[in-house]
Design a protein around this motif. Sequence first.
Motif, PDB file in Angstrom:
ATOM      1  N   GLU A 102     -19.770  91.883  11.733  1.00  0.00           N
ATOM      2  CA  GLU A 102     -18.576  91.265  12.303  1.00  0.00           C
ATOM      3  C   GLU A 102     -18.947  90.124  13.245  1.00  0.00           C
ATOM      4  O   GLU A 102     -18.292  89.070  13.240  1.00  0.00           O
ATOM      5  N   THR A 131     -25.001  94.774  19.785  1.00  0.00           N
ATOM      6  CA  THR A 131     -23.725  95.022  19.127  1.00  0.00           C
ATOM      7  C   THR A 131     -23.412  96.518  19.116  1.00  0.00           C
ATOM      8  O   THR A 131     -24.203  97.345  19.579  1.00  0.00           O
ATOM      9  N   LYS A 132     -22.277  96.836  18.527  1.00  0.00           N
ATOM     10  CA  LYS A 132     -21.846  98.235  18.442  1.00  0.00           C
ATOM     11  C   LYS A 132     -22.852  99.075  17.672  1.00  0.00           C
ATOM     12  O   LYS A 132     -23.065 100.252  17.991  1.00  0.00           O
ATOM     13  N   ILE A 189     -13.501  84.586  18.407  1.00  0.00           N
ATOM     14  CA  ILE A 189     -13.101  85.944  18.063  1.00  0.00           C
ATOM     15  C   ILE A 189     -11.591  86.156  18.156  1.00  0.00           C
ATOM     16  O   ILE A 189     -10.997  86.892  17.365  1.00  0.00           O
ATOM     17  N   LYS A 212     -10.095  94.679  18.364  1.00  0.00           N
ATOM     18  CA  LYS A 212     -11.160  95.583  18.779  1.00  0.00           C
ATOM     19  C   LYS A 212     -11.703  95.263  20.171  1.00  0.00           C
ATOM     20  O   LYS A 212     -12.569  95.984  20.681  1.00  0.00           O
ATOM     21  N   CYS A 213     -11.245  94.176  20.762  1.00  0.00           N
ATOM     22  CA  CYS A 213     -11.762  93.763  22.066  1.00  0.00           C
ATOM     23  C   CYS A 213     -11.505  94.825  23.130  1.00  0.00           C
ATOM     24  O   CYS A 213     -10.472  95.508  23.119  1.00  0.00           O
ATOM     25  N   LEU A 218     -10.531  91.359  14.455  1.00  0.00           N
ATOM     26  CA  LEU A 218     -11.603  91.543  15.433  1.00  0.00           C
ATOM     27  C   LEU A 218     -11.061  91.492  16.858  1.00  0.00           C
ATOM     28  O   LEU A 218     -11.530  92.230  17.733  1.00  0.00           O
ATOM     29  N   ASP A 246     -18.299  95.750  21.080  1.00  0.00           N
ATOM     30  CA  ASP A 246     -17.031  96.130  20.460  1.00  0.00           C
ATOM     31  C   ASP A 246     -17.078  96.008  18.946  1.00  0.00           C
ATOM     32  O   ASP A 246     -16.218  96.559  18.251  1.00  0.00           O
ATOM     33  N   ILE A 247     -18.048  95.250  18.429  1.00  0.00           N
ATOM     34  CA  ILE A 247     -18.071  94.926  17.002  1.00  0.00           C
ATOM     35  C   ILE A 247     -19.472  95.127  16.421  1.00  0.00           C
ATOM     36  O   ILE A 247     -20.455  95.188  17.157  1.00  0.00           O
ATOM     37  N   THR A 248     -19.528  95.233  15.102  1.00  0.00           N
ATOM     38  CA  THR A 248     -20.810  95.408  14.423  1.00  0.00           C
ATOM     39  C   THR A 248     -21.517  94.063  14.252  1.00  0.00           C
ATOM     40  O   THR A 248     -20.919  93.003  14.451  1.00  0.00           O
ATOM     41  N   CYS A 279     -13.936  90.502  25.415  1.00  0.00           N
ATOM     42  CA  CYS A 279     -14.418  90.859  24.084  1.00  0.00           C
ATOM     43  C   CYS A 279     -15.936  90.942  24.126  1.00  0.00           C
ATOM     44  O   CYS A 279     -16.605  89.959  24.475  1.00  0.00           O
ATOM     45  N   THR A 305     -19.868  92.113  22.594  1.00  0.00           N
ATOM     46  CA  THR A 305     -20.641  92.314  21.374  1.00  0.00           C
ATOM     47  C   THR A 305     -20.672  93.795  20.995  1.00  0.00           C
ATOM     48  O   THR A 305     -20.731  94.143  19.812  1.00  0.00           O
TER      49      THR A 305
END
Length: 409
Positions: free
Chosen positions: A157, A95-96, A115, A124-125, A121, A152-154, A148, A150
């Motif tokens: 998320e 993830t991010k 997503i 954020k893709c 969310l 891109d997000i925490t 999209c 992984t």
Amino acid sequence: MRTISRILGLGALLVAPTLLADVQIGPRPFYLIDDMEHGWLKSTLDSCRDMSMTKSDFSIGHRGAALQFPEHTRESYVAAARMGAGIIECDVTFTKDRQLVCRHSQCDLQTTTDILAHPELAAKCTQPFTPAEFDANGERTKAASAVCCTSDITLDEFKSLCGKMDASDPNALTAEAYMGGTPNFRTDLYATCGTVMTHRESIELIASLGAKFTPELKEPSVTMPFQGGYTQQAYAQQMIDEYKSLGVRPERVFAQSFNLDDVLYWLKADPAFGRQAVYLDGRDSDPAFDTSKPSTWSPSMQQLADMGVNIIAPPTWMLVTLDADTNIVPSIYAQQAKAAGLDIITWTLERSGLLKDGGGYYYQSITDAIDNDGDTYKLLDVLTWDVGIDGIFSDWPATVTYYANCMGL
């Protein structure tokens, strides 16, 4: 607890065991047997209908039980264990915030999760959803798309997402429609909200189910080092360290990668885990690669063995070919791998849909010998006894578990 830990090979891993008492085969193996041509193999498999089945390491759950359950979800892993998979796969990416999670690709959230149904969310893709475009005649000029990742997000998320069947509709005009498109040989019946998993959670779950582990370190879709300091080797080591931190013994872990350098890194940096590392052979993507011409293989099978590689894992079609009488026989690739002393596992059964039209990618070298679903067992039999594989991934592990039990593997 110490007794159970010894049985599972967990060392210090403290999990509440939920070992499944009975393997549940279900109707599919019998459907395949009924669909087979008459002969010795059908008769042999048919004779095991009333046999009590047990878990088998020969049966590997590919992303769990992805024929019917959203891949890399808790539900998919539990289904694979119930069907007797002795080894279960988590494809590993990050993830991010550099936390390891189970996804087949770093950038497949748009097709394997919901997503796009989360506007905050989806925004954020890497590539937000764009609808399909059509000309005045109704011909599509541009497919619907989104990317999209992984990364891109925490982790928090990621954990808010629902897993779904891996699919998308290229003709979609809305994000909701884009998330559809499940192939007709799969089903959305169990895709109500699959529980997505971190890599660490997958270890704890798979351990509690009494199975072994085959994590695949996925190729990053982002530039490495990620965020300036997260190197490929740090990523490869982080995956192994999560097993070590939970006290899992190395012999229960079959780390995989398509990147030979990852395998060589594990062999050097952590040989206890590296000796069971699996080199996933995807060299067929190179147009110059020919399974019948060793001169096109670099490195050769012997060179791989000399590097310390012990296990190679190509797709099923690379291991077989047809003889002059249209019998399925081992390929030169398979013969050379065994001659070099390499163990072989292969992928993936039950991922091609109906076999009446030739079977698709996984059967491409034996299309002329494939014309019904029952031929799944014909291929599996050749892979087992003539090629000499040590295990096989399946999207529906019960098929392989039944065969392994019936054949006394």
